[in-house]
Design an enzyme around this catalytic site. Structure first.
Site, PDB file in Angstrom:
ATOM      1  N   CYS A  48      36.728 115.085  29.222  1.00 50.01           N
ATOM      2  CA  CYS A  48      36.738 113.704  28.786  1.00 50.01           C
ATOM      3  C   CYS A  48      35.923 112.787  29.670  1.00 50.01           C
ATOM      4  O   CYS A  48      35.158 111.935  29.198  1.00 50.01           O
ATOM      5  CB  CYS A  48      38.169 113.193  28.688  1.00 50.01           C
ATOM      6  SG  CYS A  48      39.099 113.414  30.205  1.00 50.01           S
ATOM      7  N   HIS A  67      43.219 111.096  30.819  1.00 43.04           N
ATOM      8  CA  HIS A  67      42.135 111.049  29.851  1.00 43.04           C
ATOM      9  C   HIS A  67      41.201 109.907  30.216  1.00 43.04           C
ATOM     10  O   HIS A  67      41.568 109.031  31.002  1.00 43.04           O
ATOM     11  CB  HIS A  67      42.738 110.831  28.451  1.00 43.04           C
ATOM     12  CG  HIS A  67      41.775 111.085  27.336  1.00 43.04           C
ATOM     13  ND1 HIS A  67      40.968 112.197  27.294  1.00 43.04           N
ATOM     14  CD2 HIS A  67      41.501 110.378  26.210  1.00 43.04           C
ATOM     15  CE1 HIS A  67      40.237 112.162  26.193  1.00 43.04           C
ATOM     16  NE2 HIS A  67      40.541 111.057  25.515  1.00 43.04           N
ATOM     17  N   ASP A 126      36.364 107.228  21.398  1.00 38.88           N
ATOM     18  CA  ASP A 126      36.719 108.371  22.249  1.00 38.88           C
ATOM     19  C   ASP A 126      35.733 109.489  21.999  1.00 38.88           C
ATOM     20  O   ASP A 126      35.871 110.270  21.065  1.00 38.88           O
ATOM     21  CB  ASP A 126      38.145 108.834  21.942  1.00 38.88           C
ATOM     22  CG  ASP A 126      38.635 109.831  22.986  1.00 38.88           C
ATOM     23  OD1 ASP A 126      37.782 110.340  23.748  1.00 38.88           O
ATOM     24  OD2 ASP A 126      39.848 110.081  23.043  1.00 38.88           O
TER      25      ASP A 126
END
Lengths: 657, 317
Positions: free
Chosen positions: A411, A455, A471
């Site tokens: 991430c 994250h 995202d």
């Protein structure tokens, strides 16, 4: 040496108990401590067996050795801890002194001293851990120490089981006092013993800065970050974005918060349901108070909201905090200040040349900002990007190396690279770190978010919709967002050989959920019982707000009452009803007493039955029958089965009138 | 004990209870409104103890003694104690018989089953102790010869309240010889009315048939011995004794003999209730009669109030 006042049995017992109390410390401090303690105790035990001479009268050299060890340990510990007798130094000293005391133990008094040092050692364990496991283990050790004292005190009584039973009763009788002390002992602000300064993000959770690689270590730990209990229906898993530090500034390798947090708190426009929830945050040694994006009401959170929509505590959090707030997962954040816009577009000069060129090229080909975002995400999706927790190291310009070289990362890589691309394409963007998802515990109806749920994602600013979350990880491994970390990894990794639904695994998962739920309650009710909860308790008792000294007085008063009650209970228990008939009759009388029919102590059973029958005609028959049975059993020694009386008493009910 | 044995004892106890109940019912026709005093007096007799009645003159003390003797089929003698009563007047004297040239023992009135010693506190201590020794020993020794008293032997002594003039109060050590002390008290209004309307009590007694005899009475006395006392009740008796010894309310505590007396009286009381086991209530019923004359309260209280206070002060274990 065996003619000493300390029986070998007691010596073994107290050594074993000391070792049990010390065991968790030994695990913490490494083998040195255990070795030092073990050597001293072994010396004493061999001495008791006559294998080794012991220091003492007539052995000046050995006594000197003993003193040298004692003074040497003190000086050594002082030297290592720079003259400060803190937590670690204190425990180390205590352990070695306990060993030395065992070595010189020869009298009855020494046995008691050792037992009480063992009690104290038990308490020191809580400086390090306050988990349920520690509490359980320490209760066990307290029980064993007490049983040792009981067995030593009971002359000649060599029954270990009886000693344990009595010790268990003593410990159980002390429970009410313990609960009073727990509830009312004045809480001090902050921990009694300062937590050690912890390094970076490894354990502490999210740092205020991010350089590519930092999140990897985090993703692999199973440690609990926080627990969340929703009031009512929780949001969907894919909406569970827990907001932590927002990073604005980059120098090409490291991202930092910068000045973006300054300024007025922006309004939130809610476009969906609101959720109320309570977060129990583990101590992180940072100021991050996590929240569900985006908070509409910060409730009783012990911190302030910032211009980039996060919550900051006044000082680093060193103990668990609990707060309730309200959020909406469908929202708009329309506000941006000129300063924020400038920061959200800034890129360090001279870095990421290929990324910039690629972004500008893509932007030129796009019809709109949205199209540019879509094309960028499509690039991640279509090109062979891989989600991995163990990406190859990046050399040179990290972002360029990732985007055009390794194309393997997690991430943080995707978020950082995406932010750079957005900014290069003229779209204001900021990097948000936090946690995504969480594990739902159905037993206690709450979510647990662990460090591996950490994250990173991106927020871009568009004139029409304000800040919007993008995202990029979802473009590569959408399961990471909707199902969690393991699912995201499974996309690349071969499936595990064990079927995920196999029975042993299900049992294991169930047991774990149960354990987690218990731990959660422990955290909520025991560890989380801090000053505010204490104030609420005092208020619910109808008392005015008490200061610390007022609380102390209240506790002392409650303890005195508790002890008086306990004393009464013990004294009453000492004159037990002589037989089962008497016990059954006592229960019978207690039931009548609850209905207001109290037997006078000097009232005979028949007289009482007559009086009850006169007062309550509906009870006359049953009361008469029970009294007859009781009288026959107790005073006539009639050969009747006692259970007949006990059954009747058990079934005897006094209906209120 | 085998089940049949238990059954036989219980049948015996039930029969005894029935006989006693009938006897008491008959007695209540004569002494009106005093069932409890009657039952206590009978229990005292069954327990083999002696009875002291302390009361005003004219409330029926003599009638009670006479009535019991009559109903039980026992011999009866009445001795009026006066300040000039000599022991010989009570016990008897040896008289020289000229025809046989031997001393011949002339038995005194004490040689009977039921002896009513009326106004015992008007006699001198010397005469009193002659009576009390005979009560204790159940025999009379005169000039080296021991003469056993008939069995059963039951003394009912009456005593005027001690504050009356011309009395020699019985010393505490001698009061102890009486198993019970009761008082009859004035009859209530209804009972007194019936008394006034009815015929002469003496004539009434004379017409009553005997309802028992020596043999039955002795069997009953034997049964009293066999009444069961459970351990908790022994503890109860001990608690009562301990309380009187420890409490500042009493100048002196109860003696072990008082404890034995309490048990014996309670057993007899249980039997009069048709039971072969003692209940706490039995002990309580006889408590006042058995212990009050053996206790001296520091606050000067006496009589039923003293007994009631003691009863309430000691919890039943």
């Amino acid at each position: 040496m065996n003619a000493d006042g300390l029986a070998r049995r007691d010596l073994y017992a107290v050594s074993a108990v000391a070792a049990l109390a010390l065991a968790p410390h030994a695990l913490r401090f490494g083998p040195g401590l255990a070795a030092a303690f073990g050597t001293l105790v072994l010396w004493r035990l061999l001495g008791a067996a006559g294998r080794l001479p012991l220091p003492g009268r007539g052995r000046p050299l050995l006594s000197l050795v003993k003193h040298v060890i004692g003074i040497g340990t003190l000086l050594g510990v002082l030297a290592v801890h720079h003259g400060q007798l803190g937590r670690d130094a204190g425990v180390t000293l205590l352990a070695v002194l306990l060993g030395l005391k065992t070595l010189e133990a020869s009298t009855e008094r020494d046995f008691y001293v050792l037992s009480f040092i063992a009690y104290f050692l038990v308490a020191t364990n809580f400086f390090y851990s306050q988990s349920m496991l520690t509490a359980g283990y320490m209760t066990l050790v307290v029980l064993i120490v007490t049983a040792g004292l009981v067995r030593h005190t009971a002359d000649g009584a060599d029954d270990a089981r009886a000693s344990f039973a009595l010790a268990a009763r003593l410990v159980a009788q002390s429970l009410p006092l313990m609960i009073i002390a727990f509830l009312l002992f004045p809480r001090l602000p902050g921990p009694l013993w300062g937590l050690p300064q912890r390094a970076g993000g490894a354990v502490a959770g999210l740092a205020e800065e991010l350089s590519l690689g930092g999140l990897t270590s985090l993703a692999l730990t199973d440690e609990l970050a926080f627990s969340v209990a929703f009031e009512g229906e929780p949001p969907r898993a894919r909406d569970l974005y827990w907001r932590g530090p927002v990073l604005w500034d980059t120098d090409g390798t490291t991202w930092r918060a910068g000045q973006g947090a300054r300024g007025p708190v922006p309004p939130v426009i809610v476009e969906g349901p609101r959720y109320r929830y309570t977060i129990t945050l583990e101590p992180s040694n940072t100021r991050n108070l996590l929240l569900l994006d985006a908070a509409t009401n910060t409730g009783d959170a012990p911190g302030r909201a910032t211009a980039d929509s996060r919550l900051l505590a006044a000082r680093p959090l060193t103990s668990p905090v609990r707060y309730t707030l309200e959020s909406a997962t469908a929202y708009r954040l329309p506000a941006i200040t000129p300063g924020q816009r400038a920061q959200a577009l800034a890129l360090p000069p001279g870095f990421h040349p290929r990324a910039r060129a690629f972004a500008q090229e893509l932007r030129a080909a796009s019809r709109s900002t949205d199209d540019f975002v879509a094309r960028t995400l499509a690039h991640f999706h279509d090109e062979p990007f891989k989600y991995s927790l163990t990406p190859p190291p990046l050399t040179g310009d990290a972002v360029d190396a990732f985007l055009f070289g390794t194309r393997e990362g997690f991430c943080e890589h995707y978020a950082a690279a995406f932010t750079v691309l957005m900014r290069a394409g003229g779209v204001p963007a900021r990097l948000v770190t936090g946690y995504q998802g969480g594990e739902f515990n159905a037993i206690s109806d709450y979510f647990q978010v662990r460090q591996r749920d950490a994250h990173a994602w991106v927020e871009i600013y568009g004139a029409s919709r304000g800040w919007v979350r993008v995202d990029p990880t979802a473009a590569v491994a959408p399961e990471r967002v909707s199902l969690g970390l393991n699912a995201g990894l499974a996309r690349n990794a071969p499936r595990t050989t064990l079927d995920a639904d196999a029975a042993p695994l299900r049992v294991w998962r169930g047991a774990r959920a149960l354990w987690d739920a218990a731990n959660y309650r422990w955290g909520q009710w025991v560890l989380g019982f801090e000053a505010p909860q204490q104030r609420a308790l005092v208020a619910s008792l109808g008392l005015p707000e008490l200061g610390r000294s007022g609380l102390a007085l209240l506790m002392i008063a409650a303890l005195a009452i508790g002890m008086a009650g306990l004393a009464l209970f013990v004294l009453r228990a000492r004159t037990p009803p002589r037989d089962r008939a008497a016990a059954a009759y006592a229960r019978f009388c207690a039931r009548l007493a609850r209905a207001g029919l109290v037997r006078r102590p000097a009232e005979g059973p028949r007289d009482f039955a007559t009086r009850v029958a006169a007062a309550r005609a509906d009870l006359a028959a049953e009361v008469g029958a029970i009294t007859d049975l009781y009288v026959l059993l107790r005073y006539a020694d009639a050969p009747l089965p006692i259970v007949r009386l006990e059954r009747r008493v058990r079934n005897f009910r006094v209906n209120p009138r | 004990m085998s089940p049949e044995g238990t059954g036989r004892v219980e049948a015996g106890v039930a029969a005894a209870g029935g006989a006693i109940a009938r006897l008491l019912a008959a007695a209540e026709q004569v002494i009106l409104g005093k069932p409890e005093a009657l039952r206590l007096a009978l229990a005292c007799l069954l327990a083999g103890g002696h009875l002291l009645i302390e009361d005003q003159p004219g409330v029926g003390k003599t009638t009670l003694a006479h009535l019991l003797a009559r109903l039980l089929g026992l011999g009866f003698q009445r001795v009026q104690f006066t300040s000039d009563l000599l022991p010989a007047d009570l016990l008897g004297v040896s008289i020289f018989d000229r025809t046989t040239q031997h001393f011949h023992f002339q038995r005194g009135p004490i040689f009977t089953h039921v002896l009513l010693a009326d106004e015992v506190n008007r006699a001198t201590p010397r005469a009193q102790s002659a009576l009390l020794e005979a009560m204790e020993e159940r025999q009379v020794t005169i000039e080296g010869v021991t003469h056993p008293l008939p069995a059963p032997f039951f003394v009912i002594a009456t005593q005027n309240p001690t504050d009356q003039a011309g009395t020699f109060p019985l010393p505490e050590s001698q009061l102890d010889r009486f198993l019970m002390r009761i008082s009859l008290g004035y009859p209530d209004r209804g009972a007194e009315r019936a008394l006034l309307r009815g015929e002469d009590r003496r004539a009434l007694i004379a017409r009553l048939p005997a309802m028992m005899d020596h043999a039955v009475l002795e069997a009953l006395q034997q049964q009293v011995q066999n009444v069961h006392v459970a351990d908790p009740l022994l503890a109860y008796v001990q608690d009562v004794l301990a309380y009187t010894r420890g409490s500042p309310r009493y100048a002196t505590g109860l003696s072990p003999r008082a404890g034995l007396a309490l048990l014996r009286a309670a057993k007899a009381w249980a039997l009069t209730g048709g039971r072969n086991h003692v209940l706490p209530e039995d002990l309580q019923a006889v408590l006042g009669a058995v212990v009050v004359h053996r206790l001296r309260a520091t606050d000067g209280s006496h009589g039923p109030a003293l007994g009631a206070a003691l009863r309430e002060a000691v919890p039943i274990p």
